[in-house]
Motif scaffolding. Structure first.
Motif, PDB file in Angstrom:
ATOM      1  N   LYS A   1      43.052  33.305  12.089  1.00 40.48           N
ATOM      2  CA  LYS A   1      43.561  32.962  10.756  1.00 40.48           C
ATOM      3  C   LYS A   1      42.507  32.182   9.976  1.00 40.48           C
ATOM      4  N   LEU A   2      42.588  32.322   8.660  1.00 40.03           N
ATOM      5  CA  LEU A   2      41.765  31.531   7.752  1.00 40.03           C
ATOM      6  C   LEU A   2      42.671  30.473   7.137  1.00 40.03           C
ATOM      7  N   ILE A   3      42.283  29.196   7.239  1.00 38.18           N
ATOM      8  CA  ILE A   3      43.015  28.108   6.591  1.00 38.18           C
ATOM      9  C   ILE A   3      42.220  27.738   5.347  1.00 38.18           C
ATOM     10  N   LEU A   4      42.890  27.806   4.198  1.00 41.17           N
ATOM     11  CA  LEU A   4      42.220  27.668   2.909  1.00 41.17           C
ATOM     12  C   LEU A   4      42.959  26.655   2.045  1.00 41.17           C
ATOM     13  N   VAL A   5      42.229  25.685   1.475  1.00 36.09           N
ATOM     14  CA  VAL A   5      42.826  24.702   0.571  1.00 36.09           C
ATOM     15  C   VAL A   5      42.302  24.972  -0.834  1.00 36.09           C
ATOM     16  N   LEU A   6      43.228  25.237  -1.763  1.00 34.39           N
ATOM     17  CA  LEU A   6      42.881  25.577  -3.146  1.00 34.39           C
ATOM     18  C   LEU A   6      43.516  24.578  -4.114  1.00 34.39           C
ATOM     19  N   GLU A   7      42.832  24.319  -5.220  1.00 32.63           N
ATOM     20  CA  GLU A   7      43.375  23.437  -6.252  1.00 32.63           C
ATOM     21  C   GLU A   7      44.057  24.256  -7.339  1.00 32.63           C
ATOM     22  N   SER A   8      45.358  24.045  -7.506  1.00 29.13           N
ATOM     23  CA  SER A   8      46.162  24.677  -8.568  1.00 29.13           C
ATOM     24  C   SER A   8      45.893  26.172  -8.725  1.00 29.13           C
ATOM     25  N   MET A   9      45.855  26.868  -7.607  1.00 31.84           N
ATOM     26  CA  MET A   9      45.556  28.298  -7.648  1.00 31.84           C
ATOM     27  C   MET A   9      46.088  28.957  -6.384  1.00 31.84           C
TER      28      MET A   9
ATOM     29  N   ASP B   1      34.038  29.566 -13.487  1.00 30.10           N
ATOM     30  CA  ASP B   1      33.669  29.520 -12.074  1.00 30.10           C
ATOM     31  C   ASP B   1      34.848  28.968 -11.276  1.00 30.10           C
ATOM     32  N   LEU B   2      35.377  29.782 -10.372  1.00 27.38           N
ATOM     33  CA  LEU B   2      36.517  29.367  -9.551  1.00 27.38           C
ATOM     34  C   LEU B   2      36.101  28.618  -8.281  1.00 27.38           C
ATOM     35  N   LYS B   3      34.820  28.606  -7.978  1.00 30.13           N
ATOM     36  CA  LYS B   3      34.341  27.981  -6.729  1.00 30.13           C
ATOM     37  C   LYS B   3      34.781  26.513  -6.583  1.00 30.13           C
ATOM     38  N   PRO B   4      34.724  25.674  -7.671  1.00 28.35           N
ATOM     39  CA  PRO B   4      35.161  24.283  -7.504  1.00 28.35           C
ATOM     40  C   PRO B   4      36.630  24.133  -7.096  1.00 28.35           C
ATOM     41  N   ARG B   5      37.442  25.174  -7.303  1.00 29.48           N
ATOM     42  CA  ARG B   5      38.851  25.108  -6.922  1.00 29.48           C
ATOM     43  C   ARG B   5      39.061  25.394  -5.431  1.00 29.48           C
ATOM     44  N   ILE B   6      38.022  25.885  -4.762  1.00 34.32           N
ATOM     45  CA  ILE B   6      38.105  26.090  -3.311  1.00 34.32           C
ATOM     46  C   ILE B   6      37.678  24.776  -2.664  1.00 34.32           C
ATOM     47  N   LYS B   7      38.647  23.998  -2.226  1.00 34.50           N
ATOM     48  CA  LYS B   7      38.366  22.661  -1.707  1.00 34.50           C
ATOM     49  C   LYS B   7      37.754  22.705  -0.309  1.00 34.50           C
ATOM     50  N   LYS B   8      38.334  23.544   0.556  1.00 40.20           N
ATOM     51  CA  LYS B   8      37.767  23.709   1.898  1.00 40.20           C
ATOM     52  C   LYS B   8      38.407  24.908   2.576  1.00 40.20           C
ATOM     53  N   TYR B   9      37.726  25.376   3.622  1.00 41.96           N
ATOM     54  CA  TYR B   9      38.293  26.456   4.423  1.00 41.96           C
ATOM     55  C   TYR B   9      37.710  26.390   5.823  1.00 41.96           C
ATOM     56  N   ARG B  10      38.485  26.936   6.772  1.00 40.68           N
ATOM     57  CA  ARG B  10      38.025  26.972   8.160  1.00 40.68           C
ATOM     58  C   ARG B  10      38.719  28.115   8.875  1.00 40.68           C
ATOM     59  N   ILE B  11      38.119  28.567   9.952  1.00 35.36           N
ATOM     60  CA  ILE B  11      38.717  29.609  10.779  1.00 35.36           C
ATOM     61  C   ILE B  11      39.485  28.924  11.901  1.00 35.36           C
ATOM     62  N   ASP B  12      40.723  29.358  12.104  1.00 36.30           N
ATOM     63  CA  ASP B  12      41.561  28.831  13.175  1.00 36.30           C
ATOM     64  C   ASP B  12      42.071  30.031  13.972  1.00 36.30           C
ATOM     65  N   GLY B  13      41.356  30.373  15.039  1.00 40.79           N
ATOM     66  CA  GLY B  13      41.686  31.575  15.815  1.00 40.79           C
ATOM     67  C   GLY B  13      41.410  32.813  14.979  1.00 40.79           C
TER      68      GLY B  13
ATOM     69  N   ILE C   1      36.057  35.932   3.529  1.00 46.06           N
ATOM     70  CA  ILE C   1      35.279  34.726   3.871  1.00 46.06           C
ATOM     71  C   ILE C   1      33.884  34.809   3.255  1.00 46.06           C
ATOM     72  N   GLU C   2      33.282  35.973   3.338  1.00 41.90           N
ATOM     73  CA  GLU C   2      31.952  36.176   2.733  1.00 41.90           C
ATOM     74  C   GLU C   2      32.023  35.939   1.224  1.00 41.90           C
ATOM     75  N   PHE C   3      33.087  36.420   0.608  1.00 41.30           N
ATOM     76  CA  PHE C   3      33.260  36.274  -0.842  1.00 41.30           C
ATOM     77  C   PHE C   3      33.410  34.809  -1.245  1.00 41.30           C
ATOM     78  N   ILE C   4      34.271  34.054  -0.550  1.00 39.79           N
ATOM     79  CA  ILE C   4      34.492  32.651  -0.942  1.00 39.79           C
ATOM     80  C   ILE C   4      33.331  31.737  -0.521  1.00 39.79           C
ATOM     81  N   SER C   5      32.401  32.264   0.280  1.00 34.75           N
ATOM     82  CA  SER C   5      31.231  31.479   0.701  1.00 34.75           C
ATOM     83  C   SER C   5      30.108  31.509  -0.337  1.00 34.75           C
ATOM     84  N   GLN C   6      30.263  32.324  -1.364  1.00 33.08           N
ATOM     85  CA  GLN C   6      29.231  32.424  -2.404  1.00 33.08           C
ATOM     86  C   GLN C   6      29.066  31.091  -3.144  1.00 33.08           C
TER      87      GLN C   6
END
Length: 195
Positions: free
Chosen positions: A162-170, A148-160, A126-131
């Motif tokens: 678990k980490l829920i992560l939405v990525l574009e073509s990756m 830069d891969l950051k634009p491919r990380i569309k969104k993320y959230r903590i659910d209990g 989480i710390e890494f993808i928050s950069q």
């Protein structure tokens, strides 16, 4: 007649590679008596299209697959035939009609993943993808390129836990590698495609 099927691949089936999955599908369609169209040429292949490859060892849910039929068949009949073979860790959950102008890769660019595992690994990730930037450096034929891969990380959230992560073509695997986390430390599920 084109159909889009949605399937779940879990438990031991998560160790089937994308190439092997195409072979499994070909056999399943033939054994189920589904009138699939084949390509022309010396080595005819069934007209099956999958989306972005599923990483080996990743369970996948609501995964789309397009097929081209040479005869009319209702969605109910198609699903009944395919699920009648009862493959452990594999099932079809939905079938829809599509026109020939659409493709999975065009329709579904974003993929949703559920990541669980050790707290320290999740926190590090989480710390890494928050950069602000996540730079991937590649060297090929003596040339170095960076992206830069950051634009491919569309969104993320903590659910209990678990980490829920939405990525574009990756897949998350490339991010985990950059972060220095072994894939075995975490449990990754591809829980669906996002339109």
């Amino acid at each position: 007649m084109k159909k889009r099927l949605f399937f779940n691949k879990y438990n031991e089936m998560k160790y089937i590679s994308n190439l092997d999955l195409l072979r499994v599908m070909d056999r399943l369609l033939r054994r189920s008596g589904v009138p699939i169209k084949y390509t022309q040429g010396f080595h005819p292949r069934p007209k099956i299209s999958l989306g972005n490859p599923i990483s080996l060892g990743t369970e996948a849910f609501n995964e789309p697959m397009d097929i081209d039929l040479k005869e009319e068949m209702t969605n109910e009949e198609l699903m009944k035939r395919l699920n009648s073979k009862e493959i452990l860790g594999f099932e079809f959950i939905k079938v829809i009609d599509i026109d020939g102008k659409t493709s999975i890769v065009q329709d579904y660019k974003d993929m949703e993943f559920e990541i669980g595992g050790l707290g320290s690994s999740i926190n590090k990730f989480i710390e890494f993808i928050s950069q602000e930037e996540i730079i991937l450096v590649k060297e090929k034929k003596g040339k170095t390129t960076s992206k830069d891969l950051k634009p491919r990380i569309k969104k993320y959230r903590i659910d209990g836990e678990k980490l829920i992560l939405v990525l574009e073509s990756m897949s998350p695997n490339s991010l985990l590698k950059l972060c220095g986390i072994k894939i075995e430390e975490l449990e990754i599920k591809k829980i669906g495609m996002v339109k």
